[in-house]
Design an enzyme around this catalytic site. Structure first.
Site, PDB file in Angstrom:
ATOM      1  N   LYS A  80     -35.402 -33.806  74.681  1.00 65.92           N
ATOM      2  CA  LYS A  80     -35.441 -35.157  75.244  1.00 65.92           C
ATOM      3  C   LYS A  80     -34.933 -35.158  76.686  1.00 65.92           C
ATOM      4  O   LYS A  80     -34.036 -34.377  77.047  1.00 65.92           O
ATOM      5  CB  LYS A  80     -34.579 -36.057  74.352  1.00 65.92           C
ATOM      6  CG  LYS A  80     -34.589 -37.534  74.657  1.00 65.92           C
ATOM      7  CD  LYS A  80     -33.744 -38.237  73.599  1.00 65.92           C
ATOM      8  CE  LYS A  80     -33.563 -39.719  73.836  1.00 65.92           C
ATOM      9  NZ  LYS A  80     -32.693 -40.316  72.792  1.00 65.92           N
ATOM     10  N   SER A 155     -34.682 -44.143  70.721  1.00 71.05           N
ATOM     11  CA  SER A 155     -35.083 -43.626  72.013  1.00 71.05           C
ATOM     12  C   SER A 155     -35.632 -42.205  71.984  1.00 71.05           C
ATOM     13  O   SER A 155     -36.159 -41.730  72.980  1.00 71.05           O
ATOM     14  CB  SER A 155     -33.890 -43.690  72.971  1.00 71.05           C
ATOM     15  OG  SER A 155     -32.804 -42.893  72.521  1.00 71.05           O
ATOM     16  N   SER A 179     -31.247 -43.690  67.192  1.00 78.61           N
ATOM     17  CA  SER A 179     -32.260 -43.167  68.109  1.00 78.61           C
ATOM     18  C   SER A 179     -32.925 -41.875  67.669  1.00 78.61           C
ATOM     19  O   SER A 179     -33.927 -41.474  68.256  1.00 78.61           O
ATOM     20  CB  SER A 179     -31.660 -42.968  69.506  1.00 78.61           C
ATOM     21  OG  SER A 179     -31.441 -44.216  70.124  1.00 78.61           O
TER      22      SER A 179
END
Length: 460
Positions: A80, A155, A179
């Site tokens: 990420k 996220s 997330s």
């Protein structure tokens, strides 16, 4: 044998380690899959092709020279964009940080590399990791591979979509308010939110709220791969005040292990059905399952919100959001800010003192049922754009209570798919005592055994 890009991380490590396939072949297979599929989902934002192939060649040379393979030898992973990977930008999904190239790996990324894993690409995220849908001006929107009209979550939505479509066998993201688990639910994959103190955090530059509430963790298609990655992300972490060198396997619990199944929330019927299905699978596997509701759940959500609101900022004075974020994020925050403020409830005299009281109440509640089976979110993946509507958003804090309570209390949780409903993946989470990821993973594996595999899939 299945296509290399469709295999699990553990299977790839075994094939590479026994030299049945080369790491270069595995990396090339994933690069070809990325070239074919990523334009449809926009999960991977930067492909680290040259570096990955060089690392694969180095792994293959070492094996030819007789070096013992590492546990993740030659296995690709994605990371990420709010996690440092040396030589790549840590953007947090915002345009002003597009050139913020990290000089060294985050500690858990370095540990995964040492185990043999190869960073293959960076993955998409919403700006600052704040929104529960993955979109930004820097990279654009990630699309849910099950339905382009529904969110992939956030996220860590880029990693979830990448894992679901076979672009990578392993994604590395983080979880401060569901997330990892929420995108896993939306995309039909598995995820592990570890305990507070398991995996090294960023250190002194990270706001207190993220030190306390946020953790790094893996996303994969199989529970066994979560365990494999997790085992090699928890090394010694000098400088992290929260780090605890606790054994990865705890003592054997009394059997049958008790599980509290949370079905009494005001949840979408599809979500409740997923919890009940998972409860049956656990009971069939020998767990003692009873239906129950946690105490102080509403207050836990409020205390979480207060801590994040007060101590989740890097600077005392923040720049106007419209100067750093996309029009979509500005619209989201305009719709959500008042709801978020209201979700904090009655101001606590000392939120950490109330947190301790909630943790004691949770411990009493789970005294005979150390595992909690619960929704990740009380709704399935929502239609794209729903989170720009203040009326729709009003119910969001309550929908996510069973996820943020695990963040507030520092507890481990594993998200595991349970099947499909109306064409969308459904999933549940197993929350356990602090540092008992092993118990959560065992229970998730029991659910997985009774659930037909959902992924990898071609985008629909």
């Amino acid at each position: 044998m299945a296509e290399l890009w469709a295999l699990a991380a553990g299977d790839l490590a075994r094939l590479i380690g026994t030299r049945e396939v080369s790491s270069r072949e595995v990396v090339q297979a994933h690069l070809a899959r990325i070239a074919e599929v990523n334009p449809q989902v926009n999960a991977i934002t930067v492909v680290l092709e040259e570096q990955a192939l060089d690392a694969a060649d180095a792994a293959d040379r070492a094996l030819r020279d007789g070096t013992a393979p590492g546990p993740l030898c030659g296995v690709p992973m994605t990371v990420k964009e709010n996690v440092d990977v040396a030589g790549s930008a840590t953007t947090l999904g915002i345009v002003p940080l597009r050139d913020a190239v990290a000089q060294r790996d985050a500690q858990h990324i370095a540990q995964l590399r040492a185990a043999g894993a190869i960073p293959l690409g960076r993955t998409n995220m919403p700006e600052f990791g704040i929104r529960w849908h993955t979109d930004n001006d820097l990279r654009g929107a990630t699309r849910n591979p099950w339905s382009a009209g529904h969110t992939p979550g956030g996220s860590s939505g880029g990693d979830a979509a990448a894992v679901a479509t076979g672009l990578t066998p392993l994604g590395i993201g983080n979880d401060g308010a569901g997330s990892l688990r929420w995108p896993a639910q939306c995309c039909g994959v598995a995820a592990l939110k570890p305990s507070l103190g398991r995996i090294a955090q960023r250190g002194q530059a990270s706001p207190f709220a993220f030190q306390l509430l946020g953790v790094h963790g893996p996303i994969a298609r199989r529970v066994a791969d979560l365990r494999l990655a997790f085992d090699h992300m928890c090394g010694h972490a000098p400088g992290d005040p929260w780090y605890a060198p606790v054994p990865l396997r705890g003592p054997a619990p009394a059997t049958p292990i008790g599980v509290a199944a949370v079905t009494g929330l005001d949840a979408d019927p599809r979500v409740t059905a997923a919890v009940r299905q998972a409860a049956k699978l656990l009971a069939d596997a020998g767990y003692r399952v009873t239906e129950s509701l946690p105490t102080a759940l509403d207050r836990a959500s409020e205390i979480y919100t207060q801590i994040m609101s007060s101590y989740g900022r890097v600077h005392e004075e923040q720049p106007p959001v419209e100067t750093v974020a996309s029009k979509g994020f500005v619209q989201f925050w305009a719709a959500y800010e008042e709801i978020w403020t209201r979700a904090g409830g009655r101001a606590a005299f000392d939120p950490m003192m109330e947190r301790a009281a909630i943790l004691r109440a949770w411990a009493d509640w789970t005294d005979s049922t150390p595992l909690v089976l619960a929704p990740i979110c009380t709704i399935p993946a929502f239609p794209v754009g729903a989170d720009l509507d203040s009326e729709w958003l009003a119910g969001w804090p309550a929908a996510l209570r069973m996820s943020v309570v695990a963040n507030l209390l520092g507890l481990p949780s594993v998200a595991v798919p349970t099947g499909l409903a109306d064409g969308l993946p459904q999933a549940v989470q197993i929350i356990g005592p602090r540092f008992r990821e092993d118990l959560c993973l065992d229970a998730a594996a029991a659910i997985e055994v009774g659930t037909p595999p959902l992924t990898p899939i071609d985008p629909r």
